[in-house]
Design an enzyme around this catalytic site. Structure first.
Site, short mmCIF file in Angstrom:
data_model
loop_
_atom_site.label_atom_id
_atom_site.label_comp_id
_atom_site.label_asym_id
_atom_site.label_seq_id
_atom_site.Cartn_x
_atom_site.Cartn_y
_atom_site.Cartn_z
N ARG A 87 -25.52 14.89 14.45
CA ARG A 87 -25.80 13.66 15.18
C ARG A 87 -25.44 12.42 14.38
O ARG A 87 -25.23 11.34 14.95
CB ARG A 87 -27.27 13.61 15.60
CG ARG A 87 -27.65 14.67 16.62
CD ARG A 87 -29.12 14.55 16.99
NE ARG A 87 -29.53 15.60 17.91
CZ ARG A 87 -29.40 15.52 19.23
NH1 ARG A 87 -28.88 14.44 19.78
NH2 ARG A 87 -29.79 16.51 20.00
N GLU B 44 -4.56 15.98 8.86
CA GLU B 44 -5.47 16.67 7.95
C GLU B 44 -5.22 18.18 7.99
O GLU B 44 -6.03 18.96 7.51
CB GLU B 44 -6.92 16.36 8.26
CG GLU B 44 -7.42 16.67 9.64
CD GLU B 44 -8.88 16.28 9.80
OE1 GLU B 44 -9.74 17.16 9.64
OE2 GLU B 44 -9.17 15.11 10.09
N SER C 31 -13.20 9.96 10.03
CA SER C 31 -14.43 10.19 9.29
C SER C 31 -14.26 9.85 7.81
O SER C 31 -13.18 9.99 7.25
CB SER C 31 -14.84 11.66 9.44
OG SER C 31 -15.17 11.94 10.77
N ASN D 203 -9.55 17.36 21.07
CA ASN D 203 -9.44 16.35 20.01
C ASN D 203 -8.31 16.72 19.06
O ASN D 203 -8.44 17.67 18.27
CB ASN D 203 -10.77 16.27 19.25
CG ASN D 203 -10.75 15.27 18.10
OD1 ASN D 203 -9.79 14.53 17.93
ND2 ASN D 203 -11.80 15.27 17.30
N HIS E 247 -10.11 6.60 19.75
CA HIS E 247 -10.14 7.97 19.25
C HIS E 247 -11.07 8.78 20.15
O HIS E 247 -12.12 8.30 20.58
CB HIS E 247 -10.64 8.00 17.80
CG HIS E 247 -10.87 9.39 17.29
ND1 HIS E 247 -9.86 10.32 17.21
CD2 HIS E 247 -12.00 10.01 16.84
CE1 HIS E 247 -10.35 11.46 16.73
NE2 HIS E 247 -11.65 11.29 16.51
N LYS F 282 -17.40 11.80 25.97
CA LYS F 282 -18.45 10.80 26.06
C LYS F 282 -18.25 9.62 25.11
O LYS F 282 -18.51 8.47 25.47
CB LYS F 282 -19.81 11.45 25.80
CG LYS F 282 -20.27 12.39 26.89
CD LYS F 282 -21.66 12.95 26.59
CE LYS F 282 -22.14 13.86 27.69
NZ LYS F 282 -23.50 14.42 27.40
N CYS G 20 -9.27 11.65 10.92
CA CYS G 20 -8.62 11.44 12.22
C CYS G 20 -7.90 10.12 12.36
O CYS G 20 -7.29 9.87 13.41
CB CYS G 20 -9.65 11.59 13.34
SG CYS G 20 -10.30 13.26 13.51
#
Length: 355
Positions: free
Chosen positions: A208, A88, A305, A275, A243, A248, A120
């Site tokens: 979130r 990207e 995404s 990332n 990915h 976390k 991604c």
């Protein structure tokens, strides 16, 4: 039935060669916190990789592709009939990255070339297509690359993690492979968790919202769908790679699916390099292949995404041991770090321009 949805070509294919690339520069996450948070609060990772002023998706893809060819050994580059780069952050809005890479490795002119986009998971989109291209018999070899120099708005939460790097995979007949594909599975919905419109330099995201309805829903659905279709369980796998937008998310995904921390460990690189977007799951896989043993089974699950995940099941062959030594290991690139401060980071990533 889920078993009807598995993606598997008629001709068995696998990874003949692989290679990674990670820039040497590292920005500690504490530097981002120092500038924007007065050093208050925690950080999602320890540090991230930053491209040098002379590095972009093209130069890094060429390096990774050359490593993949080195591991493949005597494969004639003119037999590579597809060179596909997922990213990207292609350096040109109109001019493909893939043709430059194909030229640099000697695959031109009788090859197919194209750039892929799907946030991604653009890298695994390219990988999926290459498996199909080779598996159909249209080509003996194809090259799939996932690579990025990810951008984030200064002060945004993404700036802690958006980094640079990726990996390249030369796909060919299973009988030549160091790891053979057993099948793949894709899961896609219209979930707008992250986006960037034309002419905008930095992406926007849903905060979130990127967690449960986006990342976890798609990653777990793709992984479960593939394992169900193949009749596999988490215990059948020596390694699993997800990915890695932060430290976390992949660890939680592993727990939700029934994998142990030991199965995740070899491919979990985000705390050290950040990332790498389209390169994230693929560079994690390269680190796993660097240490894998014959007979190991590996599960790879990407996420992009917009939103979707591709899951792949691989079985490592006896060819792995000799080919691991033919090119630099992923952790060799990670180890050659040079720490920079926020000012150099701004200069290297051109967040501040003279004109």
């Amino acid at each position: 039935m889920v078993t009807d949805r598995i993606l598997k070509p008629d001709r068995e294919t696998g990874i003949v060669g692989y290679g990674a690339y990670v820039p040497r520069y590292r920005l500690p996450a504490t530097e981002v916190a120092r500038i924007w948070m007065d050093e208050e609060g925690g950080t999602p990772i320890r540090e991230k990789s930053v491209p040098g002023p002379d590095e972009d998706v093209v130069t890094m893809s060429i390096e990774a592709a050359r490593n993949a060819l080195a591991r493949a050994g005597d494969v004639d580059p003119t037999l590579i009939r597809a060179v596909w780069v997922g990213s990207e952050s292609h350096p040109y809005a109109v001019k493909p990255t893939s043709t430059i890479v194909a030229e640099a490795i000697g695959a031109t002119p009788l090859t197919q070339a194209g750039d892929w986009e799907f946030a991604c998971k653009a890298g695994t989109e390219a990988l999926q297509a290459t498996i199909g291209f080779v598996g159909s018999g249209m080509a003996r070899y194809g090259l799939a690359i996932g690579m990025d120099t990810a951008q984030a708005r200064p002060g945004d939460a993404l700036e802690y993690t958006a980094s640079a790097g990726g990996a390249a995979y030369l796909i060919g007949p299973a009988e030549e492979a160091l790891a053979a594909f057993e099948g793949s599975f894709s899961y896609v919905t219209d979930t707008p968790d992250f986006w960037r419109r034309a002419h905008q330099h930095y992406p926007s995201h849903g905060g979130r919202f990127t967690g449960q309805p986006a990342y976890f829903k798609h990653v777990t659905a793709a992984a479960r769908g593939l394992m169900e279709a193949l009749g596999m369980e988490p215990t059948d796998y020596a390694h699993v790679v997800f990915h890695q937008p932060n430290a976390k998310f992949p660890q939680k995904a592993a727990k939700l699916l029934g994998f142990t921390s030991a199965q995740v460990e070899a491919g979990l690189l985000v705390n050290e390099i950040g990332n790498t977007y389209a390169g994230s799951s693929l560079v994690g896989l390269s680190a796993v292949l660097d240490v894998a043993a014959p007979g190991d089974r590996v599960l790879l699950v990407s996420y992009g995404s917009g939103a979707g995940s591709d899951a792949f099941s691989l079985w490592v062959t006896g060819a792995i041991k000799e080919r691991q030594r033919r090119a630099a290991a992923t952790r060799d690139y990670i180890a050659r770090r040079a720490e920079i401060d926020y000012a150099l980071y701004v200069r290297f990533t051109r967040k501040l321009r003279k004109k």
